[in-house]
Design a protein around this motif. Structure first.
Motif, PDB file in Angstrom:
ATOM      1  N   LYS A 128      30.987  23.581  42.969  1.00  5.57           N
ATOM      2  CA  LYS A 128      30.552  24.966  43.036  1.00  5.57           C
ATOM      3  C   LYS A 128      31.660  25.831  43.634  1.00  5.57           C
ATOM      4  N   GLN A 133      26.159  28.707  46.670  1.00  6.72           N
ATOM      5  CA  GLN A 133      25.618  27.795  45.657  1.00  6.72           C
ATOM      6  C   GLN A 133      25.408  26.382  46.201  1.00  6.72           C
ATOM      7  N   LYS A 172      21.618  24.945  46.269  1.00  3.82           N
ATOM      8  CA  LYS A 172      21.122  24.570  44.948  1.00  3.82           C
ATOM      9  C   LYS A 172      21.782  23.284  44.462  1.00  3.82           C
TER      10      LYS A 172
END
Length: 329
Positions: free
Chosen positions: A274, A279, A282
């Motif tokens: 990422k 991020q 997630k």
């Protein structure tokens, strides 16, 4: 700007002899000695990763929280655009971009013919290189590439031609696809076998797309794929340095893992890549979900490789977080 001369002419006219007698040193890029050590370099090899976190140590469960230094988005973009070419390390980014474009031009107009003496369509080669760049870090099939060329360039190319040209690009070390990982899991899960498309260096994808650092700064979606390419280049190098290999994972339900590192002793790690620190949560959730799916052959480590992060640490859920600018073998 280039610091070199291109000497052209028919075979056996004395190009190599003349060059050898004027050059102070010689590097043969296709020399297999030392496992083609003139491949592009990782961020650690080029001095752009401080190497505070070792991939080998991660597999041994050793990750002490450590501040890894500030990261600048523009700098990450410049590293991706520049690539790991030894000759580009000390030149300005715009110049390195031109060098990489010239590299691709040489492949298309000279090297493809030298492989087997067959003259191919230059324009089709360029269209395919551009399509591969648009599909960097994806599992695009040859059929998908044909459709992509038709959609974006309004040109036709049959699958046999695509297959032939792809073979040439692999033989010239322009492409190095990331094979699919097949863990020994229950038969009810069907695992995809298609490789993930990759240029051997992120800078080649940048050159094929015809973009630069400023354009990528304004298009972070495209840069996200190129950043993943850079990270997977480094993971491949670090994995191989430890006797391992790099894969990716995708099953029939499109559940996927960006990168899988498998060591020679059978242990394997799942990595999500990422760009932004926002991020990470997630990505960690995705890794933990995949661990449940693969419980019969679960990974030894779960790790998020991040771009815009300044600390390496292990989360409470056990997922490791490592900035790419701190990783080494």
């Amino acid at each position: 700007m280039f610091g070199a001369l291109c000497i052209e002419g028919p075979k056996w006219c004395g190009k190599t002899w003349t060059s050898l007698n004027h050059a102070e040193s010689v590097v043969y890029m296709g020399d297999p000695t030392n496992n083609f050590q003139n491949r592009t370099m990782s961020l650690y090899e080029s001095g752009d990763s401080n190497g505070q976190v070792s991939l080998a140590a991660l597999f041994d469960g050793k990750l002490q929280p450590v501040a890894t230094g500030d990261v600048n988005l523009r700098h990450l973009i410049d590293l991706t655009v520049r690539g790991g070419w030894p000759g580009s390390l000390h030149v300005e980014t715009p110049i390195s971009t031109e060098l990489t474009k010239s590299y691709l031009d040489t492949v298309v107009y000279e090297d493809m013919y030298k492989v087997d003496g067959i003259q191919r369509d230059y324009q089709k080669a360029i269209l395919l290189l551009r399509s591969l760049a648009r599909n960097e870090c994806t599992v695009a099939s040859n059929t998908k590439l044909v459709k992509d060329i038709q959609e974006y360039d309004n040109e036709s190319m049959d699958r046999n031609t695509v297959s032939n040209y792809l073979d040439i690009f692999h033989r010239l070390f322009i492409l190095e696809d990331q094979p699919a990982f097949s863990p020994h899991i229950r038969a009810s899960i069907r695992v995809g076998k298609s490789p993930k498309r990759h240029y051997v260096d992120s800078s080649l994808a940048v050159a094929a797309l015809g973009v630069n650092s400023t354009m990528l700064l304004q298009d972070l979606n495209t840069f996200g794929f190129l950043f993943e390419s850079l990270c997977e280049r480094d993971l491949r190098i670090y994995a191989e340095a430890n006797g391992g290999k790099l894969f990716h994972y995708r099953d029939e339900k499109d559940k996927e893992i960006d990168a899988v590192v498998e060591l020679s002793d059978g242990r394997w790690g799942a990595f999500e890549i990422k760009l932004g620190a926002n991020q990470i949560d997630k990505a960690a959730e995705q890794l933990l979900a995949m661990k449940k799916i693969l419980k019969e052959h679960e990974p030894a480590i779960l790790c998020v490789i991040c771009g815009m992060s300044h600390i390496a640490y292990t989360r409470k859920d056990g997922v490791m977080v490592v900035p790419i600018t701190s990783l080494k073998d």
